[in-house]
Design an enzyme around this catalytic site. Structure first.
Site, PDB file in Angstrom:
ATOM      1  CB  SER A  80      -0.558  18.539  51.252  1.00  0.00           C
ATOM      2  OG  SER A  80      -1.079  17.628  50.301  1.00  0.00           O
ATOM      3  CG  HIS A  89       0.736  21.937  53.776  1.00  0.00           C
ATOM      4  ND1 HIS A  89       1.800  21.064  53.853  1.00  0.00           N
ATOM      5  CD2 HIS A  89      -0.383  21.193  53.995  1.00  0.00           C
ATOM      6  CE1 HIS A  89       1.345  19.841  54.095  1.00  0.00           C
ATOM      7  NE2 HIS A  89       0.023  19.893  54.177  1.00  0.00           N
ATOM      8  CD  GLU A 129       5.476  22.276  53.660  1.00  0.00           C
ATOM      9  OE1 GLU A 129       4.415  21.675  53.394  1.00  0.00           O
ATOM     10  OE2 GLU A 129       6.599  21.736  53.556  1.00  0.00           O
ATOM     11  CG  ASN A 182       3.283  16.067  53.015  1.00  0.00           C
ATOM     12  OD1 ASN A 182       3.403  15.741  54.199  1.00  0.00           O
ATOM     13  ND2 ASN A 182       2.194  16.630  52.550  1.00  0.00           N
TER      14      ASN A 182
END
Ligand code: T1G
Length: 706
Positions: free
Chosen positions: A416, A437, A449, A487
């Site tokens: 991540s 991800h 992702e 993130n």
């Protein structure tokens, strides 16, 4: 003129076949309704034609109005002059032959016909509510007359697609052509068989189906009550209910007029603009500059997952759910057993809920093969590493993958945040390495992702993007940086929630602001659900690695008290046994007050707007840095990630679309003021400065500098 390049009238003996040919989905773009009307008039005037078929060329019937035309101030075609009205006035039977999709105006045209026949794989629906409007072509008046108000209400308020067999059962279509059958031939035969039947069975005349509210007067209020939580802050779902109510209380023509009024209330609302924006943003993500038409994705017919933990198991399910055989590799037999048990339980829960049959569960489980050696996965077309987030072990895994995987296999990491280039550096094929991800739970969350490394080839990138789509995900590509796009853009939001606590805000106040904004849950309630111990372990690890790491005294004190959230009965909130309702806890308020005082923060009363803007503007600023660094291709990609990764309310379009409704200069001015007040963490991104200086919207922002 009965023909134009979008609609043509063909003759099949004594049957006139009107063919709509507006690729890719036969949307009712300008010229299409006009072509249908011209062809209807020609067919009705031709004595050699006994009956008519309306059919779509290419892969679909008609997918609805052209959504790109909404919000442009185009005049609506007057009632009485639309395709449906010409059909109602026609003198010959019309059969709608449906394959692919008949959605929105497409189904409304089909309901203007006298009969409907569908291919077995076809789907029909009135999904207008999903783009913030309502069926404006008579759908709210005809569907209740076709299948009854109760069933019509459910379909119109949910906007769901109805597979042909269910459409037959409901009465939306009169016949379904078996798989492999010839839809056009069947429709022509039906038209010929119905050619002499009179009166023509117009849907508008079936008034017995909507015989007053006496049928079930309470159903409309019941529907309003049932949608209240999901439809909060929105108008379209409620106008849908009002329109169907009109079908039960007004004569048809007046019902049409009421439908038009209710439609026009919606078309230009912010929610409709945002939902239309989201629709196109989700399709824009597939456009990647370096993936040119000559680049062909590698087919993925088999997969492998390394790690049978929560993520690995969910990823394996994602493949099995779409019929792709997947091997799952786990070093420890106990961990493998736990992982397979978790997968079986997840499927069993779906079966218990009725969303999956026993047979389908068995089929999917049969596609997931536990293995114990790397050699066993060497022939997979794609492998996804999903072990714990530490670079060392990931590098070991990729060293082994490099040794065993067949040439051309995709070597993907579910990391991540960790550096894809560093992972790729241990392989001899960095061109085949990328990030994939998944978001937890991986078999549920739609966002994938896709992270490009410095050496990731365009073919690998195209292959991973398509792989995501093939397993029902929305693939969004981004560049390689700490936290990637999702993130990294979300991190300042989280930091700001903690800092506002340290300034005296309470979790319940912040959560309420985000709930009222449209999030399904507030950030603190989410933390309690996920478990506060996970973040605590990460903070302790980072503090040990980095003496300058910014501690979170309030969060740490909760964890030191063993308050990990729902699983311990208390976290940011307290919980009653067996009840997941979060209750504000004076213990937490006391800790916040004490820690705030220790930090020397004077008591501060927050307005809801300040809370909302502090959280979201922090992420808007970070998204501007992400754009500036070419980590994202466009701001709408950030929005798609926030919609599908973080539960951002869809009727607000996404983080950057929402910021555009405020205006780039106001966002810049506010961030600049907070920069003066709070210091460097609020320094405006250069990209934001540039956009504000030229009054360029976030939507029009180009990646890179300037
Ligand atoms: N208008 C304009 N463009 C559309 C479109 C539409 N209705 N539907 C699809 N496209 C474009 C899409 O942007 C993409 O473009 C390409 O077609 C392929 O779409 C009067 C007012 C039909 C299930 O809401 O749900 O009728 O990216 O990638 O995955 O009462 O498209 O290639 O440039 O989605 O196979 C109601 C919306 C309109 C249906 C096919 N209808 N479309 O999915 O292909 S309002 C809808 C879809 C209305 C009436 C009211 C899906 C699909 P590009 P795609 P797909």
């Amino acid at each position: 003129m009965s023909e134009n390049e979008l609609v043509r009238l063909e003759r099949d003996g004594d049957i006139g076949v009107i063919v709509v040919d507006n690729p890719p989905v036969n949307a009712l773009s300008p010229g299409v309704p006009e072509g249908i009307i011209a062809s209807l008039n020609a067919a009705n005037a031709d004595p050699a034609i006994k009956a008519i078929v309306l059919i779509g060329a290419g892969r679909s019937f008609i997918a609805g109005a052209d959504i790109r035309q909404f919000g442009k101030g185009r005049p609506r075609t007057p009632l009485g002059q639309r395709t449906y009205d010409v059909m109602d006035a026609g003198t010959k039977p019309i059969v709608a032959a449906i394959h692919g999709y008949a959605l929105g105006g497409g189904l409304e045209n089909a309901m203007g016909c006298h009969y409907r026949i569908a291919a077995h794989s076809a789907k029909v629906g009135l999904p207008e509510v999903l783009i913030g409007i309502l069926p404006g072509g008579g759908g709210t008046q005809r569907l209740p007359r076709l299948i009854g108000a109760q069933k019509a209400l459910e379909l119109i308020v949910t906007g769901r697609h109805v597979p042909a067999p269910e459409a037959l059962t409901l009465g939306i279509v009169d016949a379904v052509v078996p798989e492999g059958g010839n839809l056009r031939a069947a429709a022509v035969a039906m038209a010929r068989a119905k050619a002499d039947i009179r009166p023509l069975p117009r849907v508008r005349d079936r008034n017995q189906q909507v015989a007053g509210l006496a049928a079930n007067p309470g159903m409309f209020d019941a529907m309003r009550k049932s949608i209240a939580r999901k439809a909060r802050n929105q108008k379209a779902p409620y106008n849908c209910i009002l329109a169907v109510e009109a079908a039960c209380t007004l004569p048809f023509e007046q019902g049409l007029a009421r439908e038009q009024e209710l439609f026009l209330e919606l078309e230009n609302l912010p929610e409709a603009r945002a939902l239309r924006y989201a629709f196109f943003a989700e399709r824009e993500v597939a456009r990647i500059p370096e993936v040119t038409p000559d680049i062909h994705p590698r087919p993925i017919a088999s997969a492998a997952v390394i790690g049978a933990g929560t993520m690995g198991g969910g990823i394996a399910m994602s493949f099995a759910d779409f019929g792709i055989p997947v091997k799952i590799l786990e070093a420890s037999p106990e961990a493998m057993a736990r992982g397979m048990e978790r997968i079986r339980n997840n499927y069993a829960t779906s079966v218990k809920r009725g969303s999956l049959t026993e047979a389908a569960m068995a089929e999917r489980l049969a596609l997931i093969e536990p293995v114990s050696t790397f050699e066993a996965i060497g022939q997979a077309d794609a492998v996804i590493e999903a072990i714990f987030e530490e670079m060392g072990p990931k590098k070991e895994v990729f060293t082994k993958l490099d040794a065993v995987m067949k040439e051309g296999a995709l070597l993907l990491s579910n990391t991540s945040a960790l550096n894809i280039d560093e992972i790729a550096s241990v392989t001899k094929r960095p061109q085949d390495v990328a990030g994939a991800h998944f978001f937890s739970p991986a078999n549920v969350m739609k966002l994938l992702e896709v992270v490009k490394g410095a050496h990731t080839s365009p073919t690998t990138l195209a292959s991973v993007m398509k792989l995501g789509r093939d397993i029902g995900k929305i693939s969004v590509a981004c560049g390689n940086c700490d936290g990637f796009l999702a993130n990294r853009s979300r991190a300042p939001f989280s930091v700001e929630t903690i800092i506002m606590l340290e300034e005296g805000a309470l979790p319940e106040q912040i959560d309420k602001v985000m709930l009222d904004f449209g999030y399904p849950m507030g950030p603190f309630a989410v933390g309690d659900l996920a478990g506060l111990d996970i973040g605590w372990a990460s903070r302790k690890r980072r503090a040990a690695e980095n003496p300058n790491y910014r501690k979170q005294p309030i969060s740490d004190r909760l964890c030191e008290l063993g308050r990990f959230g729902q699983k311990t009965g208390a976290g940011w909130y307290r919980y009653e046994k067996g009840d997941r309702t979060p209750y504000p806890d004076p213990i937490v308020a006391d800790i916040i007050r004490e820690e705030s005082a220790k930090l020397g923060n004077p008591p501060h009363t927050f307005t809801d707007e300040e809370i909302l803007r502090r959280l979201l503007f922090a992420s808007v600023n970070e998204a501007c840095k992400i754009l500036e660094e070419n980590i994202a291709y466009r701001s709408s990609d950030v929005d798609v990630m926030w919609l599908h990764g973080f539960g951002f309310p869809r009727y607000r379009g996404g983080l950057m679309h929402w910021a555009d409704t405020i205006g780039v200069q106001e966002v810049y001015n506010q961030i600049s003021a907070w920069h003066q007040r709070y210091g460097s963490r609020w320094a405006p991104a250069q990209k934001l400065r540039d956009l504000a200086a030229t009054n360029t919207s976030f939507r029009d922002a180009k990646p890179g500098r300037g």
